[in-house]
Design a protein around this motif. Structure first.
Motif, PDB file in Angstrom:
ATOM      1  N   VAL A   9      41.022 -15.112  35.859  1.00  0.00           N
ATOM      2  CA  VAL A   9      39.937 -14.524  35.078  1.00  0.00           C
ATOM      3  C   VAL A   9      39.894 -15.236  33.731  1.00  0.00           C
ATOM      4  O   VAL A   9      40.928 -15.483  33.109  1.00  0.00           O
ATOM      5  CB  VAL A   9      40.154 -13.010  34.853  1.00  0.00           C
ATOM      6  CG1 VAL A   9      39.063 -12.437  33.944  1.00  0.00           C
ATOM      7  CG2 VAL A   9      40.194 -12.271  36.186  1.00  0.00           C
ATOM      8  N   LYS A  10      38.682 -15.592  33.268  1.00  0.00           N
ATOM      9  CA  LYS A  10      38.515 -16.143  31.929  1.00  0.00           C
ATOM     10  C   LYS A  10      37.385 -15.417  31.233  1.00  0.00           C
ATOM     11  O   LYS A  10      36.247 -15.368  31.729  1.00  0.00           O
ATOM     12  CB  LYS A  10      38.206 -17.641  31.975  1.00  0.00           C
ATOM     13  CG  LYS A  10      37.978 -18.245  30.590  1.00  0.00           C
ATOM     14  CD  LYS A  10      39.191 -18.066  29.683  1.00  0.00           C
ATOM     15  CE  LYS A  10      38.929 -18.583  28.274  1.00  0.00           C
ATOM     16  NZ  LYS A  10      40.094 -18.311  27.366  1.00  0.00           N
ATOM     17  N   ARG A  11      37.714 -14.819  30.075  1.00  0.00           N
ATOM     18  CA  ARG A  11      36.716 -14.112  29.275  1.00  0.00           C
ATOM     19  C   ARG A  11      36.514 -14.829  27.939  1.00  0.00           C
ATOM     20  O   ARG A  11      37.464 -15.327  27.337  1.00  0.00           O
ATOM     21  CB  ARG A  11      37.154 -12.671  29.008  1.00  0.00           C
ATOM     22  CG  ARG A  11      37.358 -11.831  30.249  1.00  0.00           C
ATOM     23  CD  ARG A  11      37.619 -10.375  29.884  1.00  0.00           C
ATOM     24  NE  ARG A  11      37.961  -9.571  31.058  1.00  0.00           N
ATOM     25  CZ  ARG A  11      39.210  -9.392  31.484  1.00  0.00           C
ATOM     26  NH1 ARG A  11      40.223  -9.933  30.814  1.00  0.00           N
ATOM     27  NH2 ARG A  11      39.458  -8.658  32.551  1.00  0.00           N
ATOM     28  N   THR A  16      32.440 -12.683  30.852  1.00  0.00           N
ATOM     29  CA  THR A  16      33.421 -13.114  31.840  1.00  0.00           C
ATOM     30  C   THR A  16      32.884 -14.353  32.545  1.00  0.00           C
ATOM     31  O   THR A  16      31.938 -14.273  33.339  1.00  0.00           O
ATOM     32  CB  THR A  16      33.706 -12.003  32.868  1.00  0.00           C
ATOM     33  OG1 THR A  16      34.197 -10.844  32.180  1.00  0.00           O
ATOM     34  CG2 THR A  16      34.756 -12.466  33.881  1.00  0.00           C
ATOM     35  N   SER A  19      35.807 -14.818  37.290  1.00  0.00           N
ATOM     36  CA  SER A  19      36.240 -13.468  37.657  1.00  0.00           C
ATOM     37  C   SER A  19      36.985 -13.476  38.986  1.00  0.00           C
ATOM     38  O   SER A  19      36.385 -13.711  40.038  1.00  0.00           O
ATOM     39  CB  SER A  19      35.021 -12.535  37.740  1.00  0.00           C
ATOM     40  OG  SER A  19      35.403 -11.233  38.134  1.00  0.00           O
ATOM     41  N   SER A  55      42.645 -15.624  30.975  1.00  0.00           N
ATOM     42  CA  SER A  55      42.745 -14.265  30.434  1.00  0.00           C
ATOM     43  C   SER A  55      43.607 -13.389  31.333  1.00  0.00           C
ATOM     44  O   SER A  55      44.341 -12.512  30.859  1.00  0.00           O
ATOM     45  CB  SER A  55      41.348 -13.645  30.291  1.00  0.00           C
ATOM     46  OG  SER A  55      40.524 -14.444  29.466  1.00  0.00           O
TER      47      SER A  55
END
Length: 255
Positions: A9-11, A16, A19, A55
């Motif tokens: 996950v990268k926010r 986002t 996901s 994240s």
């Protein structure tokens, strides 16, 4: 498995970009990532190469987490990349650009370089031989003394690949290498990518919008849409996946 993304996950603030992305690349594979513009494909490359930190989740290379490592550390482990927008040193020669990639193979320190010790001179000659070998492989050996910015577009793309290969990667990440190429150049690129895999035993992770190239070249594909994994499988499985057809490859109009 050479590379494993585990529920990544990268926010970015409240957005986002990736996901719950999971997939694995085996040694010797040409593995493709496809999806619409803005789907989050290059974000995955930036996560794998340490430009961004995840994240949530983890990224493993040869069974060991590379999360938290800096880009130069990841390069030293054996992951190299090219960029969607060409990033050469424009006022350096073709050979000098390729030599930059050899830094991971050099061990001489400052004083060895200042005094040009025997060991440093041997390392430098070896690096030049290796750089010329990669340039010859991509067809740029005759352009070694040419300033990089004066190369035509297609050759600049090849130089980026040669420079990435000069780090001696186990995994090569190519970000839209066929962008801006005509059909004959794209076909030659496909042959070059297969040649890199077969000659140098490097695995390849590829982002590309040319579906003919991807379906012909890749062993497996993952489809990303709106930052989420939509599908994964062989080219045939992806071509026949209804969700992929509707979201990316195009839904046929009903008569």
């Amino acid at each position: 498995m050479l590379l494993e993304l585990q529920h990544v996950v990268k926010r970015f603030g409240g957005v986002t970009a990736s996901s719950d992305i999971s997939f694995s690349v085996e040694e010797g594979q040409i593995y493709g990532i496809i999806g619409p513009n803005g789907a989050g494909k290059t974000t995955l490359f930036n996560l794998i190469t340490g430009v961004y930190q995840v994240s949530e989740g983890d990224i493993l290379f040869q069974g060991t987490s590379i999360e938290g490592k800096k880009p130069h550390e990841i390069t030293s482990l054996g992951i190299a990349r090219t960029f969607q927008n060409i990033r050469l040193f424009p006022q350096m020669t073709v050979l000098e650009n390729c030599l930059v990639g050899c830094h991971t193979q050099l061990h001489s320190g400052i004083w060895s370089s200042v005094f040009h010790t025997k060991g440093q001179r041997q390392e430098e000659r070896k690096a030049q031989r290796q750089a010329m070998d990669f340039l010859k492989f991509v067809g740029l050996d005759q352009d070694a003394d040419t300033i990089a910015s004066s190369l035509p577009y297609g050759k600049q793309r090849k130089l980026e690949i040669a420079r990435a290969m000069s780090t001696h990667p186990k995994l090569l990440l190519l970000d839209e290498p066929a962008a801006g190429m005509n059909d004959s150049e794209t076909a030659a690129l496909g042959t070059l990518i297969r040649g890199l895999r077969d000659t140098y035993h490097v695995s390849i992770l590829l982002i590309e919008h040319d579906m003919n190239l991807m379906m012909d070249l890749c062993d497996r594909l993952v489809v990303i849409n709106f930052g989420k994994k939509l599908a994964e499988g062989t080219p045939t499985e992806i071509q026949n996946n209804p969700a992929v057809i509707e979201a990316y490859l195009g839904k046929e109009d009903e008569e």
